[in-house]
Design an enzyme around this catalytic site. Structure first.
Site, mmCIF file in Angstrom:
data_model
loop_
_atom_site.group_PDB
_atom_site.id
_atom_site.type_symbol
_atom_site.label_atom_id
_atom_site.label_comp_id
_atom_site.label_asym_id
_atom_site.label_seq_id
_atom_site.Cartn_x
_atom_site.Cartn_y
_atom_site.Cartn_z
ATOM 1 N N HIS A 518 0.816 -1.389 0.364
ATOM 2 C CA HIS A 518 0.099 0.338 0.304
ATOM 3 C C HIS A 518 1.073 1.065 -0.038
ATOM 4 O O HIS A 518 1.007 2.327 -0.986
ATOM 5 C CB HIS A 518 -0.789 0.106 1.172
ATOM 6 C CG HIS A 518 -1.544 0.836 1.460
ATOM 7 N ND1 HIS A 518 -2.949 1.165 0.633
ATOM 8 C CD2 HIS A 518 -1.232 2.428 1.938
ATOM 9 C CE1 HIS A 518 -3.672 2.679 1.833
ATOM 10 N NE2 HIS A 518 -2.062 3.099 1.839
ATOM 11 N N GLU A 519 2.011 1.349 0.948
ATOM 12 C CA GLU A 519 2.109 2.574 0.774
ATOM 13 C C GLU A 519 3.633 2.608 -0.241
ATOM 14 O O GLU A 519 3.998 3.414 -0.969
ATOM 15 C CB GLU A 519 3.104 2.974 2.834
ATOM 16 C CG GLU A 519 2.546 3.110 3.968
ATOM 17 C CD GLU A 519 1.422 3.466 3.301
ATOM 18 O OE1 GLU A 519 1.637 4.963 2.986
ATOM 19 O OE2 GLU A 519 0.559 3.462 4.681
ATOM 20 N N HIS A 522 1.846 4.248 -2.538
ATOM 21 C CA HIS A 522 2.228 5.991 -2.332
ATOM 22 C C HIS A 522 3.359 6.820 -3.643
ATOM 23 O O HIS A 522 3.216 7.452 -3.813
ATOM 24 C CB HIS A 522 1.973 6.227 -1.238
ATOM 25 C CG HIS A 522 0.302 6.224 -0.637
ATOM 26 N ND1 HIS A 522 -0.457 7.297 -1.380
ATOM 27 C CD2 HIS A 522 0.352 5.159 0.711
ATOM 28 C CE1 HIS A 522 -1.528 6.499 -0.869
ATOM 29 N NE2 HIS A 522 -1.351 6.330 0.690
ATOM 30 N N HIS A 525 3.165 6.433 -6.629
ATOM 31 C CA HIS A 525 2.679 7.336 -7.481
ATOM 32 C C HIS A 525 3.652 8.556 -7.374
ATOM 33 O O HIS A 525 3.354 9.553 -8.795
ATOM 34 C CB HIS A 525 1.029 7.970 -6.577
ATOM 35 C CG HIS A 525 0.722 8.793 -6.817
ATOM 36 N ND1 HIS A 525 -0.999 9.213 -6.160
ATOM 37 C CD2 HIS A 525 0.103 9.606 -8.568
ATOM 38 C CE1 HIS A 525 -1.441 10.569 -6.525
ATOM 39 N NE2 HIS A 525 -0.886 10.125 -7.871
HETATM 40 ZN ZN LIG Z 1 -2.712 5.020 1.916
#
Ligand SMILES: [Zn+2]
Length: 746
Positions: A518-519, A522, A525
């Site tokens: 998940h991290e 980011h 991104h």
């Molecule tokens: Zn998050």
């Protein structure tokens, strides 16, 4: 002013939102006039030479933070000097005698505050990952000053008139789409921050913001205190009954660190409480641990957060009124993808009922199993994780400890790198010639696989330690941009894994592995960003859209390619057996009633508190009443009870915004279906569409338009319901916004 010079993004499970989330809008004594500020600046200038925080970042990769030279005493003078420098840069723009143009106003603003950006990047790291009593004094003093500083800029009359002139100018149509979007962002942000208010209202607003900044800091510090000063001491083998070896080892290490040899300590953070509640056979100890954890900030002592929350809610309601909005929730939602609180409530209520129905089924299963084991009990909140784990084993033959043997932190990290290579053409190589702030931190250089071109740096701070916030988050030390030449990004991922014994591989749970991905989503991104202006770069998007890239990346951990290559047994090196993978898959929607209800109850309480207007709220009573109205099942509690809801009360960041995770998950589930419908998770064409329309564009286009460009339509809720194993009925579209949100004028 750059709106998000420091971006911090929290995972759902993050308990404590590091304070710097609010820093982008924070600072200075409102009544300081420019002259005295300038004096202060020139005085501070002479000190610059000795203050490493004010120095330009040096070395390879366009320079990197000088973490190895920082002393806590440097922060205050560095922040003050950097704020003064930025204010003088802004004054030059505001007082320019030339007619306002995009270049001499908006683009010029993007060039301001370079020093402050650097100082705040490091300040944010100390706040979230290197915190101590000395630093807390600095935070308590500086956060309200940073808030006032931000208001001083957004309330600058002359500056706003120039921004407004550019925004309303017929010449705007000749700007590039990105420049038009940036002009809109400046205009909207200034209006939302009160640029159109009368002078006395502006002063009132700034006073509120400074009070809030102080309260946010106190809230965080109280929470950190309850998480570090309270803990559960286990004194005998018998009190460890049921705990796996890894948890016993970690508890023994904690005890050693606290100089209590021969004992075991369960710390008051999610990463030790959740496993304790899952495995401890000692029901009375589970209850004790659970009560300690859910009462953080709620003990009626010096660290109690209730009065602070009441005050925060009142100040927020007052501020919303000043700004011309019915409630704080309306103000917060106005520039988000969801647009209105009502739309978020509609989505949350659509998911709430099936999720509660699923909880009833889960409880019935657990109750039956408890009965079979001759335990004459009614399932209570401290039993949920324990019996859920037993049902998981019985029904899916799936033991989390069995899975864990295949989940080595280092290997999974290699797996993430491999996924980034397949999807986005990125390549990661370790680099050791940049300074770090703690020996646990490691750094990788990221390059374009095809061209070999430098893309950015990825810092990784994986382990729990004293002074580090619990949970997991990403932040950007520097945003990608090319206003004046090519600036590459520096991003970091932070988590709280428990360090293993020296020389042994760190094994993590399936949930933690999901968090890791998940991290990293980011981080990708940020790393994929390909824009001109820093305010629009990387993860600087609406909070209800920013979790989409991270949540979608979670899906790749369970792809056969990753599992076969990277989920290998820590002793034998053999890949995870196919039948175990199948059992994981079959169990993927297991316990989703619990996960969804504990999350949604927090999100609903957050929204309802911020829709309640200016009435004086007693947080405990409000929470009880709201949960009763929702018919919250008694067998579980909110994921974040109000007195410890750092997302909402340690900054404005996720206030009336905790719904963002489910809003984004609707989008990420729908987006993942695009891969499934095409050639699978590694389909090159879909991955390229995702990179081009989502990961690389930052905030240069409206997120709803970006999503349509990727998917060819708006997101639908079905994929989310299927993913969580809830019944799908009818086609409910999550209708995003009309093209461009209009700025709300007073
Ligand atoms: Zn998050």
């Amino acid at each position: 002013m750059k709106f998000k010079s420091i971006v911090t993004i929290f995972l759902l499970s993050s308990c404590l939102a590091p304070a710097q989330a609010s820093q982008a809008k924070d600072g200075f004594n409102l009544n300081t006039d420019m002259e005295s500020t300038n004096t202060q600046f020139s005085k501070a200038n002479s000190a610059t030479a000795e203050n490493p925080l004010l120095a330009k970042w040096e070395g390879a990769f366009g320079g990197t933070p000088l973490f190895d030279r920082v002393k806590v005493a440097n922060f205050k003078p560095a922040l003050e000097s950097a704020m003064a420098e930025k204010l003088s840069e802004i004054e030059r723009i505001a007082n320019n005698s030339a007619a306002p143009t995009f270049e001499n106003t908006i683009a010029a603003m993007e060039r301001t505050g370079r020093t402050l950006d650097r100082v705040q990047a490091v300040y944010g790291v100390w706040s979230s990952a290197m915190n101590n009593a000395e630093f807390q004094l600095v935070e308590s003093e500086m956060n309200p000053k940073l808030a006032a500083f931000s208001d001083k800029i957004s309330q600058n009359e002359a500056l706003f008139r120039r921004i407004e002139a550019v925004y309303n100018s017929p010449a705007k149509t000749r700007l590039t789409p990105e420049q038009q979007r940036l002009s809109w962002l400046y205009y909207t942000t200034f209006v939302r921050a009160g640029a159109r208010l009368k002078p006395d209202a502006k002063a009132g607003l700034s006073k509120i913001n400074q009070q809030l900044a102080g309260l946010f800091t106190r809230f965080s510090q109280n929470q950190l205190a309850d998480e570090s000063e309270r803990f559960l001491v286990l004194k005998s083998e018998a009190e460890l009954a049921g705990l796996p070896q890894s948890l016993r080892d970690a508890a023994a290490q904690q005890a050693a660190a606290k100089k209590m040899p021969g004992a075991w300590i369960i710390t008051n953070t999610r990463s030790s409480i959740d496993p304790f509640l899952t495995y401890s056979d000692r029901r009375e100890l589970r209850e004790k641990a659970w009560r300690m954890f859910v009462n953080r900030g709620d003990n009626g002592d010096a660290h109690d957060n209730n009065a602070i929350i009441t005050e925060i809610l009142q100040l927020r309601a007052e501020r919303a009124k000043l700004l011309g909005y019915p409630t704080h929730a309306h103000w917060r939602l106005d520039d988000k993808m969801a647009k209105t609180p009502e739309r978020t409530m509609e989505l949350m209520e659509a998911v709430w009922k099936p999720a509660v129905a699923r909880v009833r089924e889960e409880v019935a299963d657990m109750q039956a199993l408890a009965k079979k084991e001759a335990a004459d009990i009614k399932i209570e909140p401290w039993d949920y994780r324990y019996y859920a784990e037993k049902v998981r084993k019985a029904r899916y033959d799936l033991d989390q400890n069995e899975v864990k043997q295949y989940l080595q932190l280092d290997k999974l990290r290699e797996g993430m790198f491999w996924v980034a290579g397949e999807l986005f053409g990125l390549n990661f190589t370790p680099t050791s010639n940049v300074p770090v702030y703690h020996p646990d931190v490691r750094v990788w250089e990221v390059k374009d696989k095809a061209t070999g071109k430098h893309v950015g740096l990825w810092y990784f701070d994986p382990f729990a330690r004293e002074g580090k916030s619990s949970g997991a988050w990403m932040n950007a030390y520097r945003n990608q941009e090319r206003v004046d030449g090519n600036i590459t990004t520096i991003v970091s991922n932070n988590s709280n894994f428990v360090k293993g014994k020296p020389g042994e591989p760190v094994l993590i749970s399936w949930d933690d592995a999901t968090t890791l991905f998940h991290e990293f989503g980011h981080a990708l991104h940020g790393l994929s960003s390909n824009v001109t202006y820093p305010s629009l770069s990387g993860t600087s998007v609406a909070t209800d859209y920013v979790e989409f890239p991270s949540q979608i990346l979670e899906r790749w951990i369970s792809t056969p390619e990753v599992l076969q290559k990277f989920a290998v047994h820590y002793q034998t090196g053999k890949p995870i057996p196919q039948n175990l993978v199948e059992r994981i898959e079959r169990a993927s929607a297991f316990n989703q009633g619990f996960a969804t209800v504990e999350y949604l109850s927090s999100a609903l309480v957050d929204m309802k508190m911020h829709l309640a207007g200016s009435q004086k709220i007693d947080p405990d009573a409000f929470e009880r009443k709201t949960l009763a109205e929702l018919r919250m099942p008694s067998e579980l509690v909110m994921r974040h009870r109000t007195p410890q809801f750092g997302h909402v009360f340690s900054s404005d960041g996720y206030s009336a915004g905790y719904y963002s995770y489910i809003w984004s998950d609707v989008i990420s589930a729908d987006a993942y279906d695009a891969f499934v419908e095409a050639g699978g998770p590694y389909d090159k064409a879909v991955a390229e569409r995702l990179r081009k329309n989502v990961f690389s564009v930052g905030n240069t286009i409206d997120p709803a338009d970006a999503y349509r460009a990727f998917r060819g339509r708006d997101p639908k809720i079905e994929a989310l319901m299927r993913k969580r194993g809830f019944p799908v009925n009818g086609s409910k579209e999550v209708k995003p916004t009309p093209a461009k949100p209009k700025a709300k004028s007073r």
